[in-house]
Scaffold this motif. Structure first.
Motif, PDB file in Angstrom:
ATOM      1  N   GLY A 253      29.215  45.583  40.561  1.00 32.68           N
ATOM      2  CA  GLY A 253      29.480  46.784  39.767  1.00 32.68           C
ATOM      3  C   GLY A 253      30.941  46.887  39.346  1.00 32.68           C
ATOM      4  N   LEU A 254      31.853  46.607  40.279  1.00 27.54           N
ATOM      5  CA  LEU A 254      33.280  46.657  39.954  1.00 27.54           C
ATOM      6  C   LEU A 254      33.651  45.611  38.904  1.00 27.54           C
ATOM      7  CD1 LEU A 254      34.805  47.205  43.519  1.00 27.54           C
ATOM      8  CD2 LEU A 254      34.765  48.853  41.635  1.00 27.54           C
ATOM      9  N   VAL A 255      33.083  44.419  39.017  1.00 27.77           N
ATOM     10  CA  VAL A 255      33.348  43.361  38.033  1.00 27.77           C
ATOM     11  C   VAL A 255      32.824  43.780  36.667  1.00 27.77           C
ATOM     12  CG1 VAL A 255      32.784  40.988  37.369  1.00 27.77           C
ATOM     13  CG2 VAL A 255      33.467  41.488  39.710  1.00 27.77           C
ATOM     14  N   ARG A 256      31.661  44.384  36.631  1.00 27.33           N
ATOM     15  CA  ARG A 256      31.086  44.846  35.355  1.00 27.33           C
ATOM     16  C   ARG A 256      31.971  45.927  34.724  1.00 27.33           C
ATOM     17  NH1 ARG A 256      27.449  42.858  32.302  1.00 27.33           N
ATOM     18  NH2 ARG A 256      26.470  44.837  31.945  1.00 27.33           N
ATOM     19  N   ILE A 257      32.504  46.810  35.531  1.00 20.77           N
ATOM     20  CA  ILE A 257      33.360  47.883  35.015  1.00 20.77           C
ATOM     21  C   ILE A 257      34.707  47.322  34.554  1.00 20.77           C
ATOM     22  CG2 ILE A 257      34.685  49.939  35.688  1.00 20.77           C
ATOM     23  CD1 ILE A 257      32.296  50.600  37.592  1.00 20.77           C
ATOM     24  N   ASN A 258      35.294  46.470  35.364  1.00 17.10           N
ATOM     25  CA  ASN A 258      36.643  45.963  35.095  1.00 17.10           C
ATOM     26  C   ASN A 258      36.656  44.854  34.030  1.00 17.10           C
ATOM     27  OD1 ASN A 258      39.412  46.339  35.786  1.00 17.10           O
ATOM     28  ND2 ASN A 258      39.379  44.381  36.838  1.00 17.10           N
TER      29      ASN A 258
ATOM     30  N   THR B  28      45.902  33.690  35.784  1.00 19.25           N
ATOM     31  CA  THR B  28      47.290  33.815  36.227  1.00 19.25           C
ATOM     32  C   THR B  28      47.313  33.719  37.747  1.00 19.25           C
ATOM     33  OG1 THR B  28      47.258  36.217  36.541  1.00 19.25           O
ATOM     34  CG2 THR B  28      47.794  35.416  34.318  1.00 19.25           C
ATOM     35  N   ASN B  29      48.504  33.562  38.296  1.00 20.62           N
ATOM     36  CA  ASN B  29      48.610  33.514  39.752  1.00 20.62           C
ATOM     37  C   ASN B  29      48.178  34.840  40.369  1.00 20.62           C
ATOM     38  OD1 ASN B  29      50.857  34.899  38.859  1.00 20.62           O
ATOM     39  ND2 ASN B  29      52.342  33.589  39.876  1.00 20.62           N
ATOM     40  N   PHE B  30      48.414  35.944  39.679  1.00 21.49           N
ATOM     41  CA  PHE B  30      47.980  37.257  40.164  1.00 21.49           C
ATOM     42  C   PHE B  30      46.455  37.321  40.242  1.00 21.49           C
ATOM     43  CE2 PHE B  30      46.770  41.671  39.786  1.00 21.49           C
ATOM     44  CZ  PHE B  30      47.568  42.247  40.764  1.00 21.49           C
ATOM     45  N   ASP B  31      45.762  36.788  39.225  1.00 15.42           N
ATOM     46  CA  ASP B  31      44.296  36.770  39.229  1.00 15.42           C
ATOM     47  C   ASP B  31      43.766  35.950  40.398  1.00 15.42           C
ATOM     48  OD1 ASP B  31      44.192  38.266  36.868  1.00 15.42           O
ATOM     49  OD2 ASP B  31      44.189  36.479  35.621  1.00 15.42           O
TER      50      ASP B  31
ATOM     51  N   MET C 165      44.048  37.900  43.539  1.00 14.98           N
ATOM     52  CA  MET C 165      43.006  38.934  43.510  1.00 14.98           C
ATOM     53  C   MET C 165      41.667  38.349  43.976  1.00 14.98           C
ATOM     54  SD  MET C 165      41.888  41.957  42.506  1.00 14.98           S
ATOM     55  CE  MET C 165      40.375  42.694  41.888  1.00 14.98           C
ATOM     56  N   THR C 166      41.334  37.176  43.476  1.00  8.31           N
ATOM     57  CA  THR C 166      40.064  36.538  43.825  1.00  8.31           C
ATOM     58  C   THR C 166      40.010  36.214  45.314  1.00  8.31           C
ATOM     59  OG1 THR C 166      39.887  35.633  41.602  1.00  8.31           O
ATOM     60  CG2 THR C 166      38.540  34.596  43.292  1.00  8.31           C
ATOM     61  N   VAL C 167      41.100  35.683  45.848  1.00 11.89           N
ATOM     62  CA  VAL C 167      41.148  35.358  47.274  1.00 11.89           C
ATOM     63  C   VAL C 167      41.032  36.630  48.107  1.00 11.89           C
ATOM     64  CG1 VAL C 167      42.617  34.432  49.109  1.00 11.89           C
ATOM     65  CG2 VAL C 167      42.426  33.217  46.941  1.00 11.89           C
ATOM     66  N   ALA C 168      41.747  37.671  47.716  1.00 15.32           N
ATOM     67  CA  ALA C 168      41.694  38.939  48.443  1.00 15.32           C
ATOM     68  C   ALA C 168      40.282  39.526  48.422  1.00 15.32           C
ATOM     69  CB  ALA C 168      42.695  39.929  47.853  1.00 15.32           C
TER      70      ALA C 168
ATOM     71  N   GLY D 214      40.478  49.740  44.856  1.00 14.52           N
ATOM     72  CA  GLY D 214      41.932  49.790  44.676  1.00 14.52           C
ATOM     73  C   GLY D 214      42.478  48.495  44.098  1.00 14.52           C
ATOM     74  N   LEU D 215      41.988  47.364  44.570  1.00 12.60           N
ATOM     75  CA  LEU D 215      42.427  46.070  44.030  1.00 12.60           C
ATOM     76  C   LEU D 215      42.069  45.929  42.554  1.00 12.60           C
ATOM     77  CD1 LEU D 215      41.747  43.363  46.768  1.00 12.60           C
ATOM     78  CD2 LEU D 215      43.931  43.978  45.754  1.00 12.60           C
ATOM     79  N   PHE D 216      40.861  46.309  42.207  1.00 16.15           N
ATOM     80  CA  PHE D 216      40.446  46.225  40.802  1.00 16.15           C
ATOM     81  C   PHE D 216      41.285  47.147  39.925  1.00 16.15           C
ATOM     82  CE2 PHE D 216      36.536  44.195  42.362  1.00 16.15           C
ATOM     83  CZ  PHE D 216      36.420  43.175  41.436  1.00 16.15           C
ATOM     84  N   LEU D 217      41.562  48.346  40.425  1.00 16.45           N
ATOM     85  CA  LEU D 217      42.400  49.278  39.676  1.00 16.45           C
ATOM     86  C   LEU D 217      43.807  48.706  39.501  1.00 16.45           C
ATOM     87  CD1 LEU D 217      42.834  52.029  38.318  1.00 16.45           C
ATOM     88  CD2 LEU D 217      43.431  52.937  40.587  1.00 16.45           C
ATOM     89  N   PHE D 218      44.358  48.160  40.577  1.00 12.33           N
ATOM     90  CA  PHE D 218      45.691  47.557  40.511  1.00 12.33           C
ATOM     91  C   PHE D 218      45.712  46.392  39.517  1.00 12.33           C
ATOM     92  CE2 PHE D 218      49.127  44.855  42.369  1.00 12.33           C
ATOM     93  CZ  PHE D 218      50.174  45.731  42.123  1.00 12.33           C
ATOM     94  N   GLN D 219      44.684  45.557  39.546  1.00 13.29           N
ATOM     95  CA  GLN D 219      44.600  44.436  38.608  1.00 13.29           C
ATOM     96  C   GLN D 219      44.544  44.946  37.167  1.00 13.29           C
ATOM     97  OE1 GLN D 219      40.928  42.238  38.291  1.00 13.29           O
ATOM     98  NE2 GLN D 219      42.034  40.308  38.025  1.00 13.29           N
ATOM     99  N   HIS D 220      43.797  45.992  36.942  1.00 11.06           N
ATOM    100  CA  HIS D 220      43.685  46.571  35.609  1.00 11.06           C
ATOM    101  C   HIS D 220      45.048  47.075  35.117  1.00 11.06           C
ATOM    102  CE1 HIS D 220      41.656  48.528  32.254  1.00 11.06           C
ATOM    103  NE2 HIS D 220      42.409  49.590  32.496  1.00 11.06           N
TER     104      HIS D 220
END
Length: 153
Positions: free
Chosen positions: A6-11, A20-23, A26-29, A55-61
């Protein structure tokens, strides 16, 4: 798992990419959080993990928006890709700076079906750690814009 879907669909599609290294982080976390949720014995723990995921998805966004709108922010958080090879020549200085072994570079060339060093236009160590091998007869200069070039040093 449904919560993550659901979060992946929303984000959006980039949620678990490795662009990117940030992505990548995020995936590892997210993987770690999913593992934690799978081992949880209390609903309160599952709720905490679900909140951390959101929170992680929001931060990534937010980071993605800032990167898109601010070159200064982009420069501050993103490493620059670097040329490991240019015009058929290995850049020893770049290998040293990036701590990439010559044997690893050769392995990446084999993976890309390179048959002739002279046909290798560029090899780029991307910000994610991936290695891009550009080989053939012509190279569009756009493909190597914004890449650190240590071949001239």
């Amino acid at each position: 798992m449904l919560w993550v879907v659901g979060l992946v669909r929303i984000n959006g599609l980039r949620s678990l990419s490795k662009m990117t290294n940030f992505d990548f982080i995020m995936t590892v976390a997210m993987g770690s959080l999913v593992a934690g949720a799978a081992q949880a014995t209390k609903w309160s723990t599952v709720a905490q993990v679900a909140a951390a995921m959101a929170g992680l998805f929001l931060f990534q966004h937010v980071v993605a928006r800032l990167r898109k709108n601010s070159d200064a922010f982009e420069t501050a958080i993103q490493n620059e890709p670097i040329l490991l090879m240019k015009n058929g020549e290995i850049c020893e200085k770049a290998l040293e700076i990036t701590r990439v072994a010559r044997s690893d570079l050769i392995a990446k060339l084999r993976e890309a079906n390179v048959l002739d060093f002279a046909k290798v236009q560029a090899v780029v160590l991307e910000t994610t750690g991936d290695v891009s091998v550009l080989h053939g007869d012509d190279l569009d200069p756009v493909l190597i814009q914004n890449i650190r070039d240590k071949t001239g040093d």
